[in-house]
Scaffold this active site. Structure first.
Site, short mmCIF file in Angstrom:
data_model
loop_
_atom_site.label_atom_id
_atom_site.label_comp_id
_atom_site.label_asym_id
_atom_site.label_seq_id
_atom_site.Cartn_x
_atom_site.Cartn_y
_atom_site.Cartn_z
N GLN A 560 -3.22 -9.71 -14.48
CA GLN A 560 -2.16 -9.05 -15.24
C GLN A 560 -2.08 -7.56 -14.92
O GLN A 560 -1.06 -6.93 -15.14
CB GLN A 560 -2.40 -9.25 -16.74
N CYS A 561 -3.18 -7.00 -14.45
CA CYS A 561 -3.21 -5.57 -14.11
C CYS A 561 -3.14 -5.40 -12.59
O CYS A 561 -3.51 -6.30 -11.84
CB CYS A 561 -4.50 -4.92 -14.63
N THR A 562 -2.65 -4.26 -12.18
CA THR A 562 -2.62 -3.95 -10.75
C THR A 562 -4.01 -3.46 -10.36
O THR A 562 -4.33 -2.28 -10.50
CB THR A 562 -1.56 -2.87 -10.44
N VAL A 563 -4.84 -4.39 -9.90
CA VAL A 563 -6.22 -4.06 -9.57
C VAL A 563 -6.29 -3.64 -8.11
O VAL A 563 -6.23 -4.48 -7.20
CB VAL A 563 -7.16 -5.25 -9.85
#
Length: 696
Positions: A560-563
């Protein structure tokens, strides 16, 4: 007879208006650069008009030439008026403070004195008498701090022996009533006429019947022969009751050397409320001896005249940073680095084009924040951001436009917070933010949501149409589809930047599809790739054989996060902006072909270097590749098939693509292509051992 004493002159005083320094700064940045060639300037002064305050020689914004090319080919000065008598000057502006301090000041003042002496000997003074007060200024402009170091010199030819004065008294006491009245009338008429108001040196003729007339210097021989009383008048900037002003020094040199007069009666003309004031004006009689060396054609008199700073013979310094409006100061400083680039490294840099370019940033996250900052650094002032998210607690560390305050109370809308931040960094930016979601294929639209989605489509369509460059900086693949389609339809420059964990891709999309374009059927182009069109560069989706679909559902927290590695976004963002700058400066613009690192030699005419199509990098390998890809005639975003269908059905087509992503595959023939690929069987021909050995 009164005892003669050495004649003492009151030095000229300078005053530089703020507008002059601002004009000089602009001239230095935009035209002069590193050129230290002397610049012709014009100073202004008038007769003293106050009994307690001397007049100054002023430098105004119009003291500098409007065009250096015209200045170099024309010797005419700025026109003056009764309150501003124009005086020619020379500006020596240096590139460093050390150069300023190291100037040979004695040589410079002698050079200007030589000009004055030659103009006296040639008779030019009689036609343009203002050259007698010629001056020079040396300066250094520190445009980072907005401080200016400067020093005036008013070259005065040194009389040897010194001039003596036997009489010096108010003009009202020198003349009888009739002469005084006639002189006042004559001076007032001289000052009212547009032909003579700005002429600072003149002849005063007094006839036997006390009638006074003023004549230009060129009539001095005629006036001498007439036998009338003759005085030499000048506009006196000095207010002192016992000293004439500085212009008299060179005037006396002219009179004694050119007119051969040694006993000289002079009038120091001063005013009150714009009219002749004989009580304030002075009349004196000077005794000047002409030395033998002055008769030598090769002789050049010594000169003095460097202005004092208080009691010291020293330059002056002015700091405009404290007096300037902070916003205006910030705007001036913002372009400083760019203008300095044009001095040496990049003379062809088009700052006007950059300033006028309108950029639309789709996504105000990690990439969007960095791209916005880079755009401002390049002088882009028109920036619009689109995002539908709020600032969360995890954002400020990586998304450089946000702070903790933006995260409180549920978080501010990113687009709004980003605009506030941009304006706080640079008040001159014209930033605007819009909060709405970009419709995406694979994200079906419920019936009750259709009106809102259609409105978002129209807003996006209008924004793309009204901007010049569109950056695709969103964090999902499918969110780039509709902007890509709209950019292709409107023939807008689109630049994509996308991040992986330790890799990135930055690319420019090819030019748009015109109404006359025909899709190439499956043909092999020059690149040897089937189904790719050689005439256009590909878009973000041209390498795909499936339509964009939902990539956001059923994702874990890390998905869900831009890792990504923290250093990745600044690199990709910088490359995206640099790519745009290269396109804007290329003669073919967005139609420029994709170039490889080896396709342009060192002698390339493009000062910014090659213009790639795609840049792919890896932090794990610390490597970067430059690639070129042609447009795919079955691309789900930029092919003629898709664009034509959009132009025919418009938003109805978009809604169908959002609800049924397979529709795009069916429309472009990707479904048929994949079916053929799956049904294709390869028959391997087995060579016998002899054949293998032969090959080996």
């Amino acid at each position: 007879m009164a005892e003669s004493t050495v004649l003492q002159f009151s030095p000229f005083q300078s005053h530089v208006e703020e507008g002059f320094w601002k004009r000089l700064s602009s001239l230095k940045l935009n035209t002069l650069g590193l050129d230290e060639t002397p610049v012709k300037i014009t100073g202004f002064y008038g007769p003293c008009s106050h009994a307690q305050v001397s007049s100054h020689l002023y430098l105004l914004d119009e003291s500098l030439p409007a065009n250096l090319a015209e200045e170099s080919s024309s010797s005419e000065m700025v026109l003056g008026n009764r309150n501003r008598c124009p005086i020619p000057g020379t500006l020596y502006n240096t590139n460093t403070l050390e150069s300023f301090r190291g100037l040979d000041k004695q040589s410079l003042i002698r050079k200007e004195a030589k000009k004055i002496w030659e103009e006296i000997c040639s008779g030019r003074v009689e036609a343009a008498c203002a050259v007698l007060s010629r001056f020079l200024v040396i300066s250094y402009a520190d445009l980072k701090k907005w401080t200016f170091h400067y020093w005036f010199a008013f070259p005065a030819l040194v009389l040897n022996p010194s001039a003596l004065v036997s009489k010096l008294q108010p003009a009202s006491e020198w003349f009888n009533l009739e002469e005084g009245k006639s002189l006042s009338e004559a001076c007032n008429e001289w000052r009212k006429s547009s032909l003579t108001a700005a002429v600072p040196f003149f002849l005063v003729i007094i006839t036997a019947d006390s009638h006074v007339t003023l004549r230009p210097l060129k009539d001095w021989e005629t006036c001498q022969r007439d036998g009338h009383k003759l005085l030499f008048g000048f506009y006196d900037p000095c207010h002192l009751p016992s000293n004439p002003g500085w212009p008299l020094r060179n005037f006396l040199a002219f009179i004694c050397s050119r007119c051969k007069i040694e006993k000289i009666q002079f009038l120091c003309y001063r005013e009150r409320h714009g009219l002749a004031d004989l009580t304030h004006s002075l009349v004196g009689e000077a005794l000047v001896s002409i030395s033998q060396e002055w008769k030598n054609p090769q002789f050049i008199p010594e000169a003095v005249g460097w202005e004092r700073n208080g009691s010291k013979l020293a330059p002056r310094r002015i700091d405009l940073a404290t007096s300037m409006d902070p916003i205006r100061l910030a705007m001036s400083a913002a372009d400083l680095n760019l203008k300095l680039m044009r001095w040496r490294a990049l003379p062809s840099l088009n700052l006007d084009k950059l300033s006028a370019t309108k950029c639309l940033l789709l996504g105000a996250g990690t990439l969007g924040c960095q791209v916005a900052r880079m755009l401002m650094a390049w002088g882009i002032k028109k920036i619009t951001l689109v995002d539908n998210g709020r600032v969360s607690m995890s954002n400020p560390l990586r998304q450089s436009l946000y702070t903790l305050e933006d995260c409180l109370n549920g978080g501010d809308w990113k687009a709004d917070a980003a605009v506030r931040s941009l304006k706080s960094i640079f008040p001159g930016v014209e930033a605007e933010g819009f909060t709405f979601a970009i419709p995406m294929p694979g994200h079906p639209v419920q019936a009750k949501e259709t009106a809102g989605v259609l409105e978002d489509c129209r807003r996006l369509q209008n924004l793309i149409s009204s901007h010049d460059v569109i950056f695709l900086l969103t964090d999902t693949r499918e969110s780039r589809w509709l902007p890509t389609l709209l950019c292709t339809n409107a023939n807008k420059l689109a630049i994509t930047a996308a991040l992986g964990f330790d890799s990135y891709v930055v690319m420019r999309h090819g030019a748009g599809v015109s109404a006359d374009d025909k899709d190439a059927s499956f043909s092999v182009c020059s690149s040897g790739i089937e189904g790719h069109e050689s005439r256009r560069l590909g878009c973000y989706f041209c390498n795909d054989v499936v339509a964009p679909n939902d990539s956001t559902s059923n994702r874990t927290l890390d998905q869900q996060c831009t890792v990504t590695r923290p250093g990745l976004a600044p690199i990709a963002s910088a490359l995206a902006v640099e790519l745009m700058i290269g396109i804007l400066h290329h003669p073919e613009g967005m139609n420029a072909p994709g170039e490889m690192a080896s396709s342009i030699s060192e002698s390339s005419s493009q000062p910014l270097g090659i213009l790639p199509h795609q840049i792919r990098g890896s932090l794990s390998q610390f490597s970067q590749m430059v690639l070129v890809g042609s447009s795919f005639n079955r691309c789900t975003a930029c092919s003629n098939l898709v664009v034509s269908e959009y132009r025919r059905r418009e938003l109805e087509f978009v809604i169908q693509a959002l609800n049924h992503p397979n529709y795009l595959e069916d429309l472009t023939g990707l479904t048929e292509l994949m079916d053929k690929a799956r049904s294709f069987n390869l028959d391997w021909e087995e060579d016998d051992e002899t054949d293998i050995e032969t090959v080996l």
